[in-house]
Design a protein around this motif. Structure first.
Motif, PDB file in Angstrom:
ATOM      1  N   THR A   1      37.986  43.586  27.468  1.00 55.72           N
ATOM      2  CA  THR A   1      37.838  42.284  28.143  1.00 55.72           C
ATOM      3  C   THR A   1      37.777  41.125  27.152  1.00 55.72           C
ATOM      4  O   THR A   1      37.834  39.968  27.559  1.00 55.72           O
TER       5      THR A   1
ATOM      6  N   THR B   1      37.913  37.578  39.697  1.00 62.11           N
ATOM      7  CA  THR B   1      37.370  38.729  38.948  1.00 62.11           C
ATOM      8  C   THR B   1      37.594  40.041  39.700  1.00 62.11           C
ATOM      9  O   THR B   1      37.802  40.041  40.922  1.00 62.11           O
ATOM     10  N   GLY B   2      37.456  41.121  38.959  1.00 67.32           N
ATOM     11  CA  GLY B   2      37.538  42.449  39.563  1.00 67.32           C
ATOM     12  C   GLY B   2      36.352  42.721  40.466  1.00 67.32           C
ATOM     13  O   GLY B   2      36.490  43.375  41.503  1.00 67.32           O
ATOM     14  N   THR B   3      35.190  42.238  40.090  1.00 69.04           N
ATOM     15  CA  THR B   3      33.997  42.450  40.911  1.00 69.04           C
ATOM     16  C   THR B   3      34.197  41.813  42.288  1.00 69.04           C
ATOM     17  O   THR B   3      33.890  42.417  43.319  1.00 69.04           O
TER      18      THR B   3
ATOM     19  N   ASN C   1      36.909  43.769  44.299  1.00 70.01           N
ATOM     20  CA  ASN C   1      36.346  45.001  44.879  1.00 70.01           C
ATOM     21  C   ASN C   1      35.458  44.679  46.079  1.00 70.01           C
ATOM     22  O   ASN C   1      35.538  45.322  47.128  1.00 70.01           O
TER      23      ASN C   1
ATOM     24  N   HIS D   1      32.159  51.807  38.583  1.00 71.96           N
ATOM     25  CA  HIS D   1      31.739  50.408  38.420  1.00 71.96           C
ATOM     26  C   HIS D   1      31.223  49.826  39.727  1.00 71.96           C
ATOM     27  O   HIS D   1      30.219  49.123  39.754  1.00 71.96           O
TER      28      HIS D   1
ATOM     29  N   GLU E   1      28.092  46.419  39.715  1.00 71.38           N
ATOM     30  CA  GLU E   1      28.463  45.237  40.509  1.00 71.38           C
ATOM     31  C   GLU E   1      27.272  44.742  41.314  1.00 71.38           C
ATOM     32  O   GLU E   1      27.406  44.156  42.390  1.00 71.38           O
TER      33      GLU E   1
ATOM     34  N   GLU F   1      38.061  55.346  41.533  1.00 71.26           N
ATOM     35  CA  GLU F   1      38.308  54.534  40.334  1.00 71.26           C
ATOM     36  C   GLU F   1      39.287  55.302  39.447  1.00 71.26           C
ATOM     37  O   GLU F   1      39.240  56.530  39.394  1.00 71.26           O
TER      38      GLU F   1
ATOM     39  N   ASP G   1      39.415  51.236  42.703  1.00 70.19           N
ATOM     40  CA  ASP G   1      39.149  50.244  41.663  1.00 70.19           C
ATOM     41  C   ASP G   1      40.073  50.575  40.491  1.00 70.19           C
ATOM     42  O   ASP G   1      39.806  51.481  39.705  1.00 70.19           O
TER      43      ASP G   1
ATOM     44  N   ALA H   1      40.794  48.727  37.848  1.00 68.18           N
ATOM     45  CA  ALA H   1      40.593  47.734  36.785  1.00 68.18           C
ATOM     46  C   ALA H   1      41.521  48.058  35.611  1.00 68.18           C
ATOM     47  O   ALA H   1      42.067  47.162  34.970  1.00 68.18           O
ATOM     48  N   ARG H   2      41.696  49.359  35.359  1.00 65.57           N
ATOM     49  CA  ARG H   2      42.592  49.810  34.277  1.00 65.57           C
ATOM     50  C   ARG H   2      43.699  50.690  34.857  1.00 65.57           C
ATOM     51  O   ARG H   2      44.053  51.733  34.298  1.00 65.57           O
TER      52      ARG H   2
ATOM     53  N   CYS I   1      42.866  44.722  37.558  1.00 62.13           N
ATOM     54  CA  CYS I   1      42.399  43.658  36.659  1.00 62.13           C
ATOM     55  C   CYS I   1      43.511  43.271  35.690  1.00 62.13           C
ATOM     56  O   CYS I   1      44.120  44.131  35.059  1.00 62.13           O
TER      57      CYS I   1
ATOM     58  N   SER J   1      42.714  41.067  33.286  1.00 63.13           N
ATOM     59  CA  SER J   1      41.996  40.519  32.124  1.00 63.13           C
ATOM     60  C   SER J   1      41.403  41.607  31.234  1.00 63.13           C
ATOM     61  O   SER J   1      40.527  41.329  30.428  1.00 63.13           O
ATOM     62  N   LYS J   2      41.893  42.847  31.383  1.00 61.02           N
ATOM     63  CA  LYS J   2      41.428  43.919  30.488  1.00 61.02           C
ATOM     64  C   LYS J   2      42.584  44.261  29.551  1.00 61.02           C
ATOM     65  O   LYS J   2      42.975  43.412  28.761  1.00 61.02           O
TER      66      LYS J   2
HETATM   67  C1  LIG Z   1      36.113  49.826  36.069  1.00 64.73           C
HETATM   68  C2  LIG Z   1      35.819  48.379  36.282  1.00 64.73           C
HETATM   69  N1  LIG Z   1      35.911  47.866  37.503  1.00 64.73           N
HETATM   70  C3  LIG Z   1      35.667  46.569  37.759  1.00 64.73           C
HETATM   71  C4  LIG Z   1      35.298  45.699  36.747  1.00 64.73           C
HETATM   72  C5  LIG Z   1      34.960  44.275  37.096  1.00 64.73           C
HETATM   73  O1  LIG Z   1      35.808  43.350  36.524  1.00 64.73           O
HETATM   74  P1  LIG Z   1      35.305  41.844  36.262  1.00 64.73           P
HETATM   75  O2  LIG Z   1      34.548  41.868  34.971  1.00 64.73           O
HETATM   76  O3  LIG Z   1      36.580  41.058  36.206  1.00 64.73           O
HETATM   77  O4  LIG Z   1      34.443  41.446  37.409  1.00 64.73           O
HETATM   78  C6  LIG Z   1      35.192  46.187  35.442  1.00 64.73           C
HETATM   79  C7  LIG Z   1      34.798  45.283  34.333  1.00 64.73           C
HETATM   80  O5  LIG Z   1      34.615  45.653  33.212  1.00 64.73           O
HETATM   81  C8  LIG Z   1      35.451  47.561  35.203  1.00 64.73           C
HETATM   82  O6  LIG Z   1      35.354  48.080  33.963  1.00 64.73           O
END
Ligand SMILES: Cc1ncc(COP(=O)(O)O)c(C=O)c1O
Length: 348
Positions: free
Chosen positions: A23, A72-74, A77, A98, A103, A151, A181, A183-184, A209, A211-212
């Motif tokens: 990040t 954001t990812g949070t 989700n 996550h 969260e 995830e 999720d 994110a990756r 996401c 932004s990772k």
């Molecule tokens: C697996 C996973 N999901 C969701 C998120 C949430 O992303 P954000 O930081 O953009 O809210 C992260 C953040 O590190 C993550 O590692």
């Protein structure tokens, strides 16, 4: 120079390379140029062509109907979970995921949704048996089991397609929806050598996401059906995440989709190189998962190891007992060489 341009986030350390997370990447010159020249409009009116293009492109790439751009990812989700579930419903979720751990229990706090954690297996998956056992029967005493949250990757572990499909099927057969999720997500498809659609197939909605590993400064995208994403767009408004000329951010994501997916394999290769180097040193057990490396040095080494690495410009995370090191766009081969040399000089 502006007030901020010379500041170093890890104050007190002359940082050359920072392995704490993917990040921390900063947009490079070409990404900044793409952002600066983005055509924008007011996205709350649906008028931002760059955001619209990003949403259409990702929906198409993952084989879903529509998409919504989030800060954001949070939030992505949470908006998805709220779109799938109502008050008094529950989600079944891996206890290391996550959405369960990191969260702030947002689904419970803000939406009256209960979180039912099940064991995360060694490979990062949740087993069909655990899911089946967690699904509640329809009884007024119980919360309604409504959604399975998966995830991929999980702490870098890429769950194979067949494994994740098997988990998802148990939920779908019982009438639950499935959210992933991701994110990756792009690290996962890189490690699994599969197409985006093949992985996306397991879930009704996927949060991605930007932004990772992809290296944008901000942004996540939720993909799913028209109905689901329409509700998620409404939830984004409720959560205060609707943005205006966000095409500037979407342009970074479009740039990343064009240029930064194919280079993820380099992060994975560098992680492997680091893991191989660490196994020759007295750092305890070493594990390598996609772009992440984990090792568990003896407790007495923690503080001194951090201090030694920091002195040489290498920032590693403050976790204990297991240290996580993450490869990303701002870690070059030279930076990795420096980190390996720092470890070698510490353990010499
Ligand atoms: C697996 C996973 N999901 C969701 C998120 C949430 O992303 P954000 O930081 O953009 O809210 C992260 C953040 O590190 C993550 O590692």
């Amino acid at each position: 120079m502006s007030t901020y341009s010379g500041m170093n986030a890890t104050s007190g350390v002359n940082t050359i390379c920072d392995f704490r997370s993917d990040t921390i990447t900063r947009p490079d010159v070409a990404m900044r140029e793409a952002m600066a020249s983005a055509v924008v409009g007011d996205d709350v009116y649906g008028d931002d062509p760059t955001v619209n293009h990003l949403e259409e492109r990702l929906a198409d790439m993952l084989g879903k109907e529509a998409a919504v751009f989030f800060p954001t990812g949070t939030q992505s989700n949470l908006a998805a979970i709220m779109a799938h579930c109502g008050r008094g419903d529950e989600i079944i979720v891996g206890n290391e995921y996550h959405t369960f751990c990191d969260e702030a229990a947002g689904a419970s706090v803000l939406a009256g949704i209960s979180l039912n954690p099940v064991k995360t297996e060694m490979g990062g998956e949740v087993s069909p048996d655990s899911i089946a056992a967690a699904i509640k029967e329809d009884d007024p005493h119980y919360a309604r089991s409504r959604l399975l949250c998966l995830e991929n990757t999980v702490s870098g572990r890429a769950i194979p397609i067949q494994t994740i499909n098997t988990s998802a099927k148990v939920a779908k057969d019982a009438g639950l929806s499935v959210h992933l999720d991701g994110a990756r997500f792009f690290n996962a498809i890189t490690a699994l050598k599969c197409s985006p659609k093949e992985l996306a197939d397991c879930a009704d909605s996927i949060s991605l996401c930007m932004s990772k590993g992809l290296g944008t400064p901000v942004g996540s995208v939720l993909v799913g059906s028209h109905a689901l994403t329409a509700q998620a767009r409404r939830n984004r408004k409720i959560l205060g995440g609707s943005m205006r000329q966000s095409g500037i951010l979407a342009a970074a994501a479009l740039y990343a989709l064009d240029h930064n997916i194919e280079t993820l394999v380099q992060d994975h290769n560098r992680a492997e190189r680091l893991a191989n180097a660490l196994t020759t040193l007295d750092v305890g057990a070493v594990v390598h998962n996609s772009n992440m490396v984990f090792f568990t040095p003896a407790p007495e080494h923690h503080k001194t190891l951090y201090a030694h690495m920091a002195k040489t410009g290498v920032v590693i995370g403050g976790q204990s007992p297991t240290i996580r090191m993450v490869m990303h766009r701002d870690i070059s081969d030279d930076a990795l060489d420096l980190a390996i040399q720092s470890f070698q000089s510490y353990y010499a």
